[in-house]
Design a protein around this motif. Structure first.
Motif: not given
Length: 157
Positions: A37-45
Motif C-alpha cells: 500500500v502506497l500512501l502519498f501525502f503532501p507534507l509532514a507536520y
C-alpha cells in the motif's frame, strides 16, 4: 489522473530514515512476497497528513494481517520525516520522494500547494504481489482522506 487499476506499478527506490541511518526501500522487493500500500501525502507536520499517518499507524495490524506492507510517501526529506514520525508517534515507514520522481511516475503531483510549490497529492495505491495496481485513488483535495475501507477490500481480494 493517477495511474489506473491494471497498470504495472512503476518500480522505485526511495530513502527512509531508520535508527541505523538512511536505508533504500525498493518497491519490487515486495513483488512475489507481499502486497504493498502506497500512501502519498503532501507534507509532514500538517494536520490532515498527521491524522492520516497516525490513524494508519494505530491500525497497521489491519493491513499487515492482509499481507501488506504500507509506506507513506511525501516530498519531505527523510530527516524531516523522521523527526515528524518521532514527535507524532508514526510507525508507518515514511519514504522521501524529495525529487518528486515517484510522485510524477504515479501521476499524483499537486501543483503549487498553498503557494509553496509542488507536492504529492493525497493518494492511495494497492499493488499486488505481481506488481500490478489493484486500487488507485487520488482524493479531490489534500484535506480529503482516501477510502481506507476500499483499500482494505482491494487487499482482501
Amino acid at each position: 489522473m493517477p495511474l489506473v487499476v491494471g497498470a504495472k506499478a512503476p518500480d522505485f527506490t526511495l530513502k527512509t530514515k531508520t535508527a541505523d541511518g538512511l536505508k533504500d526501500v525498493r518497491l519490487s522487493d515486495n513483488f512475489g512476497k507481499k502486497q504493498t500500500v502506497l500512501l502519498f501525502f503532501p507534507l509532514a507536520y500538517t494536520g490532515t497528513c498527521t491524522q492520516e499517518m497516525c490513524d494508519i499507524s494505530n491500525g497497521l495490524s489491519g493491513y499487515t494481517g492482509l499481507g501488506a506492507e504500507v509506506y507513506g510517501i511525501s516530498v519531505d526529506s527523510p530527516f524531516a520525516q523522521e523527526a515528524w514520525a518521532k514527535s507524532s508517534k508514526i510507525t508507518v515507514p515514511l519514504l522521501s520522494d524529495l525529487n518528486k520522481t515517484v510522485t510524477k511516475a504515479y501521476d499524483v503531483v499537486f501543483p503549487n500547494l498553498a503557494g509553496v510549490g509542488d507536492t504529492s497529492a493525497r493518494a492511495a495505491f494497492v499493488i499486488g504481489r505481481d506488481g500490478v495496481i489493484k486500487y488507485a485513488e487520488q482524493t479531490p483535495t489534500p484535506k480529503d482522506l482516501p477510502n481506507f475501507n476500499a483499500v482494505k477490500a482491494a487487499l482482501a481480494k
